[in-house]
Design a protein around this motif. Sequence first.
Motif, PDB file in Angstrom:
ATOM      1  N   GLU A  91      -9.086  50.730 -31.122  1.00  0.00           N
ATOM      2  CA  GLU A  91      -8.343  51.752 -31.852  1.00  0.00           C
ATOM      3  C   GLU A  91      -7.532  51.149 -32.981  1.00  0.00           C
ATOM      4  OE1 GLU A  91      -5.042  55.260 -30.890  1.00  0.00           O
ATOM      5  OE2 GLU A  91      -5.927  54.048 -29.275  1.00  0.00           O
ATOM      6  N   ASP A  92      -6.991  49.938 -32.770  1.00  0.00           N
ATOM      7  CA  ASP A  92      -6.226  49.283 -33.828  1.00  0.00           C
ATOM      8  C   ASP A  92      -7.106  48.887 -35.009  1.00  0.00           C
ATOM      9  OD1 ASP A  92      -4.011  49.573 -32.258  1.00  0.00           O
ATOM     10  OD2 ASP A  92      -4.105  47.538 -31.418  1.00  0.00           O
ATOM     11  N   LYS A  93      -8.387  48.620 -34.743  1.00  0.00           N
ATOM     12  CA  LYS A  93      -9.294  48.231 -35.819  1.00  0.00           C
ATOM     13  C   LYS A  93      -9.952  49.430 -36.506  1.00  0.00           C
ATOM     14  CE  LYS A  93     -10.459  43.664 -33.974  1.00  0.00           C
ATOM     15  NZ  LYS A  93     -11.538  42.742 -33.570  1.00  0.00           N
ATOM     16  N   THR A  94      -9.684  50.610 -36.025  1.00  0.00           N
ATOM     17  CA  THR A  94     -10.262  51.813 -36.618  1.00  0.00           C
ATOM     18  C   THR A  94      -9.383  52.287 -37.766  1.00  0.00           C
ATOM     19  OG1 THR A  94     -11.215  52.438 -34.484  1.00  0.00           O
ATOM     20  CG2 THR A  94     -11.034  54.162 -36.155  1.00  0.00           C
ATOM     21  N   ARG A  95     -10.020  52.699 -38.839  1.00  0.00           N
ATOM     22  CA  ARG A  95      -9.308  53.199 -40.005  1.00  0.00           C
ATOM     23  C   ARG A  95      -9.679  54.676 -40.224  1.00  0.00           C
ATOM     24  NH1 ARG A  95      -7.328  49.331 -38.734  1.00  0.00           N
ATOM     25  NH2 ARG A  95      -6.829  47.427 -39.900  1.00  0.00           N
ATOM     26  N   CYS A  96      -8.763  55.414 -40.790  1.00  0.00           N
ATOM     27  CA  CYS A  96      -8.961  56.854 -40.990  1.00  0.00           C
ATOM     28  C   CYS A  96      -8.705  57.202 -42.449  1.00  0.00           C
ATOM     29  CB  CYS A  96      -8.030  57.653 -40.067  1.00  0.00           C
ATOM     30  SG  CYS A  96      -8.211  59.450 -40.242  1.00  0.00           S
ATOM     31  N   TRP A  97      -9.616  57.958 -43.030  1.00  0.00           N
ATOM     32  CA  TRP A  97      -9.487  58.435 -44.408  1.00  0.00           C
ATOM     33  C   TRP A  97      -9.304  59.943 -44.354  1.00  0.00           C
ATOM     34  CZ3 TRP A  97     -14.181  59.557 -47.954  1.00  0.00           C
ATOM     35  CH2 TRP A  97     -13.722  60.043 -49.189  1.00  0.00           C
TER      36      TRP A  97
ATOM     37  N   TYR B 270     -24.996  45.953 -53.253  1.00  0.00           N
ATOM     38  CA  TYR B 270     -25.588  47.290 -53.399  1.00  0.00           C
ATOM     39  C   TYR B 270     -26.105  47.804 -52.056  1.00  0.00           C
ATOM     40  CZ  TYR B 270     -29.230  50.712 -54.393  1.00  0.00           C
ATOM     41  OH  TYR B 270     -30.029  51.818 -54.381  1.00  0.00           O
ATOM     42  N   HIS B 271     -26.767  46.935 -51.317  1.00  0.00           N
ATOM     43  CA  HIS B 271     -27.334  47.350 -50.026  1.00  0.00           C
ATOM     44  C   HIS B 271     -26.226  47.628 -49.003  1.00  0.00           C
ATOM     45  CE1 HIS B 271     -30.366  44.924 -52.161  1.00  0.00           C
ATOM     46  NE2 HIS B 271     -31.236  45.765 -51.630  1.00  0.00           N
ATOM     47  N   VAL B 272     -25.123  46.878 -49.085  1.00  0.00           N
ATOM     48  CA  VAL B 272     -24.006  47.144 -48.176  1.00  0.00           C
ATOM     49  C   VAL B 272     -23.413  48.529 -48.457  1.00  0.00           C
ATOM     50  CG1 VAL B 272     -21.748  46.339 -47.408  1.00  0.00           C
ATOM     51  CG2 VAL B 272     -23.524  44.681 -47.978  1.00  0.00           C
ATOM     52  N   THR B 273     -23.200  48.835 -49.736  1.00  0.00           N
ATOM     53  CA  THR B 273     -22.646  50.145 -50.102  1.00  0.00           C
ATOM     54  C   THR B 273     -23.603  51.270 -49.719  1.00  0.00           C
ATOM     55  OG1 THR B 273     -21.506  49.084 -51.957  1.00  0.00           O
ATOM     56  CG2 THR B 273     -21.665  51.482 -51.990  1.00  0.00           C
TER      57      THR B 273
ATOM     58  N   GLU C 249     -17.892  52.715 -52.518  1.00  0.00           N
ATOM     59  CA  GLU C 249     -17.653  51.330 -52.953  1.00  0.00           C
ATOM     60  C   GLU C 249     -16.198  50.939 -52.699  1.00  0.00           C
ATOM     61  OE1 GLU C 249     -18.813  47.659 -54.759  1.00  0.00           O
ATOM     62  OE2 GLU C 249     -20.051  49.400 -54.247  1.00  0.00           O
ATOM     63  N   ASP C 250     -15.268  51.839 -52.992  1.00  0.00           N
ATOM     64  CA  ASP C 250     -13.854  51.554 -52.713  1.00  0.00           C
ATOM     65  C   ASP C 250     -13.596  51.415 -51.214  1.00  0.00           C
ATOM     66  OD1 ASP C 250     -13.430  51.701 -55.411  1.00  0.00           O
ATOM     67  OD2 ASP C 250     -12.726  53.787 -55.383  1.00  0.00           O
ATOM     68  N   LEU C 251     -14.214  52.289 -50.411  1.00  0.00           N
ATOM     69  CA  LEU C 251     -14.046  52.172 -48.964  1.00  0.00           C
ATOM     70  C   LEU C 251     -14.603  50.856 -48.442  1.00  0.00           C
ATOM     71  CD1 LEU C 251     -15.033  55.792 -47.824  1.00  0.00           C
ATOM     72  CD2 LEU C 251     -12.743  54.814 -47.899  1.00  0.00           C
ATOM     73  N   LYS C 252     -15.702  50.415 -49.006  1.00  0.00           N
ATOM     74  CA  LYS C 252     -16.297  49.146 -48.573  1.00  0.00           C
ATOM     75  C   LYS C 252     -15.365  47.977 -48.859  1.00  0.00           C
ATOM     76  CE  LYS C 252     -19.013  46.978 -51.276  1.00  0.00           C
ATOM     77  NZ  LYS C 252     -20.117  46.547 -52.155  1.00  0.00           N
ATOM     78  N   MET C 253     -14.841  47.908 -50.075  1.00  0.00           N
ATOM     79  CA  MET C 253     -13.998  46.766 -50.429  1.00  0.00           C
ATOM     80  C   MET C 253     -12.639  46.836 -49.737  1.00  0.00           C
ATOM     81  SD  MET C 253     -16.153  45.210 -52.172  1.00  0.00           S
ATOM     82  CE  MET C 253     -15.082  43.809 -52.457  1.00  0.00           C
ATOM     83  N   GLU C 254     -12.206  48.025 -49.325  1.00  0.00           N
ATOM     84  CA  GLU C 254     -10.879  48.165 -48.736  1.00  0.00           C
ATOM     85  C   GLU C 254     -10.885  47.991 -47.222  1.00  0.00           C
ATOM     86  OE1 GLU C 254      -7.189  51.437 -48.684  1.00  0.00           O
ATOM     87  OE2 GLU C 254      -9.041  51.822 -49.808  1.00  0.00           O
TER      88      GLU C 254
ATOM     89  N   ALA D 282     -20.815  65.671 -49.845  1.00  0.00           N
ATOM     90  CA  ALA D 282     -20.478  65.662 -51.274  1.00  0.00           C
ATOM     91  C   ALA D 282     -19.293  64.766 -51.574  1.00  0.00           C
ATOM     92  CB  ALA D 282     -20.192  67.094 -51.740  1.00  0.00           C
ATOM     93  N   ARG D 283     -18.481  64.472 -50.583  1.00  0.00           N
ATOM     94  CA  ARG D 283     -17.317  63.603 -50.800  1.00  0.00           C
ATOM     95  C   ARG D 283     -17.719  62.136 -50.951  1.00  0.00           C
ATOM     96  NH1 ARG D 283     -12.340  66.481 -51.341  1.00  0.00           N
ATOM     97  NH2 ARG D 283     -12.502  68.401 -50.125  1.00  0.00           N
ATOM     98  N   PHE D 284     -18.878  61.770 -50.404  1.00  0.00           N
ATOM     99  CA  PHE D 284     -19.261  60.355 -50.380  1.00  0.00           C
ATOM    100  C   PHE D 284     -19.998  59.996 -51.670  1.00  0.00           C
ATOM    101  CE2 PHE D 284     -19.550  61.484 -45.686  1.00  0.00           C
ATOM    102  CZ  PHE D 284     -18.233  61.127 -45.453  1.00  0.00           C
TER     103      PHE D 284
END
Length: 591
Positions: A125-131, A70-73, A97-102, A89-91
């Motif tokens: 840059e390789d470790k960066t993810r984009c949503w 819970y604290h991580v999310t 929670e899905d972003l955390k586990m993914e 509003a998107r968060f």
Amino acid sequence: MAELLFETYGVPSIAFGVDAAFSYMYNQQHGICEKDGLAICPGFTTTHVIPFVDGEPVYKGCCRTNIGGYHVTDNLKQLLSLKYPYHMARFTWEKVEDLKMEHCYIASDYALEARLFQKGGKEAEDKTRCWQLPWVPPPTEEPPSEEEMARKAAIRERQGQRLREMAEAKRSSRINELENQLHGLEFLLHQLGQVKEEEIPSFLSDTGYVSKQEIESTLTKVSQSLRKAKGEPKAEQVENEEKADSSTSEKYPLINVPDNMLTPEQLKEKKRQVFLKTTTEGRQRAKQKRFEEELEREKKNQQDEERRLENPELYLEQMRTKYKELYEKVEQRKRLKTNGGHTNGNSLSGGVGRGERLNAAQRERMRLLTTAAFDRGKGEDTFGAKDEDWQLYKLMSKDNDNDDDGADEDEAELARVCSRLQEIDPTFVPKPESTSLQPTNAEAPSFCPLTKEDYQIVLGVERFRCPEILFHPNLVGIDQAGLDEMTGVSIRRLPSKDEGLEDRLTSSIFMTGGCSLFPGINERLEAGIRMLRPCGAPIKVVRALDPVLDAWRGASIYAANLQFPQQTFTRADYYDKGEDWLRRYQLRYTL
């Protein structure tokens, strides 16, 4: 819980268990962990470490911290909200929670990983993810072709020509109407001159007029309206002035007579005539000035209308530019009058306010006022006895500040342009007068359309910063131990101090719970425990087959066991032994 279930719902019996223990027993049957080991369960709101000896949990050696998934999310949600406040509003909780586990992972070295992202580079840059959020590109407007521009120009020309024709027809109709009315009034006056005096009332009753003066007044108004419609200047102005000059000598016969040739009563009458003449001339000048201003204003409006009919778009653009220039000029003058152009009133570059920038004429006026006030108390007050005193009074009362005259003209022109824009442009909104002074170089922020990049949520340092609180809870203000430190605390709490038992426990460290799914958590936990144990001590960290559902599977097998009824806590036991016995109750796990 027992009181609620027994006394409120009347259940026959209940059994209590620990999720980490059920998961440990289930995985022990599948050979994942040994009988002696440590079960580490980072759950939703808490994290537990339970030592197992000979397959049984030793609760005296348990260790717990109030940190979990819970604290991580929540930490990830706060970081993203601060980073992207316009997408808050998107968060939602479920999406974070899905972003955390993914995307989240445990860094093997937190400080080294943070420096890597601070420096940037290809590895970061390789470790960066984009949503990518849903985004629809705005429609692109193609510039019109030359044919389209020519067609629109022709349409505008035809419309302008039609408007000019309509305006000319309306003007001609108005002139014809006024000319007919003027001819009718002149013919009426001509007939009235031929009527006998005793027949005038009966003649006027048929025309609708009361007197000859009313007909002449109406004739004068119609003549003026006709000249305005034709755009002609006032032709009879000079004649009226000559008539006024000739009538002046008749009305005021004593004005040009020297005083030494008049009696005291005639001197009084002369003063009265001078006063009346001055007042009358002042009224005539004011009336003439108003008429000239009105004529000039109508002339300007007529010229503006002609320019508008020739090219409406160009005229509208010119009027907007003129309004902007006049508005800035008026506001600049207001700022200078107040504090010399500085918003806080403190002159930083030599600029001063109006009170500090008096010109020479104003300084002379202030000197005269000061001198008159200083001399007032000295002897008898004889001010006004000589003509020079009145000249001094005129100098003292005269305002030689030409800036105010210019300001009045600019404000009047600004009001005219604003009124004109409101008539021809329905989208025009006048600018409000500035209540709080602003710097002259302050410009309104330009609107920049949102692009695809503005709808991208970039996850960089947040990927490992959020789950790091499992090892360092002080990052979110919780002063408790991390996962690696909890293992050492649990081992020290065991009643037996056998070194062989400690080695057996660390050689079978079992991870279960949702947070154990983070990539890299086994390696990070093993590295942390290795720093606490002696050199060469066996350390092995394993993960459950299914960290989320193995606890339920282990509990289902336990409930299906034939010995389960002997492990339950019945309602009779609750009423006979009380809830204190329940607190000392030790559950035996037999799967």
